[in-house]
Design an enzyme around this catalytic site. Structure first.
Site, PDB file in Angstrom:
ATOM      1  N   GLN A 101       0.851  -1.191   0.000  1.00 10.86           N
ATOM      2  CA  GLN A 101       0.000   0.000   0.000  1.00 10.86           C
ATOM      3  C   GLN A 101       0.890   1.244   0.000  1.00 10.86           C
ATOM      4  O   GLN A 101       1.741   1.418   0.873  1.00 10.86           O
ATOM      5  CB  GLN A 101      -0.934   0.030   1.209  1.00 10.86           C
ATOM      6  N   TYR A 181      -5.126  11.418   4.416  1.00  9.27           N
ATOM      7  CA  TYR A 181      -3.789  11.628   3.880  1.00  9.27           C
ATOM      8  C   TYR A 181      -3.772  12.480   2.606  1.00  9.27           C
ATOM      9  O   TYR A 181      -4.780  13.059   2.234  1.00  9.27           O
ATOM     10  CB  TYR A 181      -3.109  10.269   3.720  1.00  9.27           C
ATOM     11  N   GLY A 323      -9.710  -6.264   9.206  1.00  9.69           N
ATOM     12  CA  GLY A 323      -8.569  -5.586   9.796  1.00  9.69           C
ATOM     13  C   GLY A 323      -8.333  -6.027  11.226  1.00  9.69           C
ATOM     14  O   GLY A 323      -7.484  -6.866  11.507  1.00  9.69           O
TER      15      GLY A 323
END
Length: 372
Positions: A101, A181, A323
């Site tokens: 990623q 981000y 996750g």
């Protein structure tokens, strides 16, 4: 179990997956702090979880400028590539698949992480978030806007990092285009106040994202490239506004034309009530965006075995990313197959150092667990 969608095979891009269970990217702060090189500890951690259909590795900085979270890895030096190669070899040796990623934190970084330099973003808007520095969590500061030349350098950095990922043995890459981000800072009308071709209307605010996508596609085949993106409602400058949903719809429609490996879509991580995203709560996120994206769609957030099977059977997702369950359950696939209880996470050790609470969670032992 073959009649349960999660346990059926699937072809994602150019990868043949033995099941539809994805390990979602999880920041765990175990890279070397001085050079951001992945360690042997990380290699063992990912190898433990290789029974997943595919692993999406933790967010990894594309450049020193993109670095913005203490003790996380990078993909811009030869040493980092060698460190990641050790990880990918360990995963492949146990029959797994793993993709990288690609991450630029933008304004979420902090001067302490940049040798005193001001973080960069689309505009000089403090996102009102928290930076994770080597001396603890601190409020974000006001960033400086990237110049057009710096934008082009950053776009090229994404391409270089993608090339480095493939040299490190990854099976593909994923562009991190959501949450707090840099790419999100360009998409978000609150953090992007630019007056040039990268600001204003949604096509302009999306320009940086698609320049990044095309830079990565210049280095890696489209069938090995995915994107993580979704509308979100967070605090500070990332509260959902009237532009949040339309710009995401525009971006996902356009991403659908690139014949990518996948799109990872996060469900709501906060309460959407009373916001412009209210209709996207729960399964609403996947019901809304499934018709807009023609490729492989991975659903993420608040997933369990039953919900994952249902979303696939209803055609709302092709793969399901887990996750938090993967933190304490390296053998999550096997536990799902046996339908046994999941181990609980030791939250005090999630962001730490060493194997405790990282690679020391035991696998399922029938004598210790009761079937349910």
């Amino acid at each position: 179990m073959s009649n349960q969608p999660l346990f059926t095979a699937y072809r994602m891009g150019d990868l043949d997956l033995p099941n539809r269970i994805v390990m979602a990217p999880l920041t765990r702060m175990r890279a070397q702090s001085h050079d951001h090189v992945p360690t042997a500890l990380q290699a063992g951690y990912y190898a433990q979880r290789a029974s997943a259909g595919v692993i999406i590795a933790e967010a990894t900085a594309i450049s020193p400028e993109g670095f913005g979270w203490a003790d996380t890895p990078g993909l811009w030096t030869e040493e980092q590539v060698r460190g990641w190669r050790r990880v990918t070899k360990a995963v492949h040796a146990t029959g797994g698949r793993i993709i990288a990623q690609l991450w630029h934190t933008g304004a979420i970084s902090h001067p302490e992480l940049r040798d005193g330099a001001q973080p960069v973003s689309a505009s000089n808007v403090d996102p009102g978030q928290i930076s994770v520095t080597r001396t603890g969590r601190k409020p974000t500061v006001t960033p400086r806007p990237l110049t057009k030349q710096e934008i082009q350098v950053t776009v090229a950095d994404f391409g270089r990092a993608a090339r480095n990922a493939m040299e490190a043995g990854f099976d593909g890459v994923q562009i991190l285009a959501n949450y707090l981000y840099l790419i999100s800072q360009f998409l978000n009308a609150t953090t992007n106040l630019r007056q040039d071709e990268y600001g204003g209307r949604q096509e302009n605010r999306s320009r940086f994202l698609f320049e990044v996508v095309e830079s990565v596609l210049g280095e890696v085949d489209a069938q090995q490239v995915g994107v993580k993106i979704s509308p979100m409602h967070e605090g500070g400058a990332f509260q959902a506004n009237a532009e949040t949903l339309p710009v995401t719809e525009y971006a996902i429609r356009k991403l659908s034309t690139y014949n990518l490996s996948h799109l990872l879509l996060m469900g709501n991580t906060t309460d959407f009530s009373g916001t412009p995203l209210e209709k996207l709560a729960g399964d609403g996120m996947f019901q809304h965006f499934r018709p807009l994206y023609n490729g492989t769609l991975i659903a993420n957030v608040n997933m369990d075995r039953e919900r994952g099977n249902r979303l696939i059977s209803e055609g709302l997702a092709d793969l399901i990313a887990f996750g938090r369950p993967y933190i304490a359950n390296p053998d999550l696939v096997e536990r799902f197959v046996e339908n046994v209880p999941l181990a609980e996470v030791d939250w005090d050790t999630v962001y730490g150092s060493g194997p405790r609470g990282y690679s020391d969670y035991p696998t399922y032992q029938p004598s210790e667990l009761t079937r349910s």
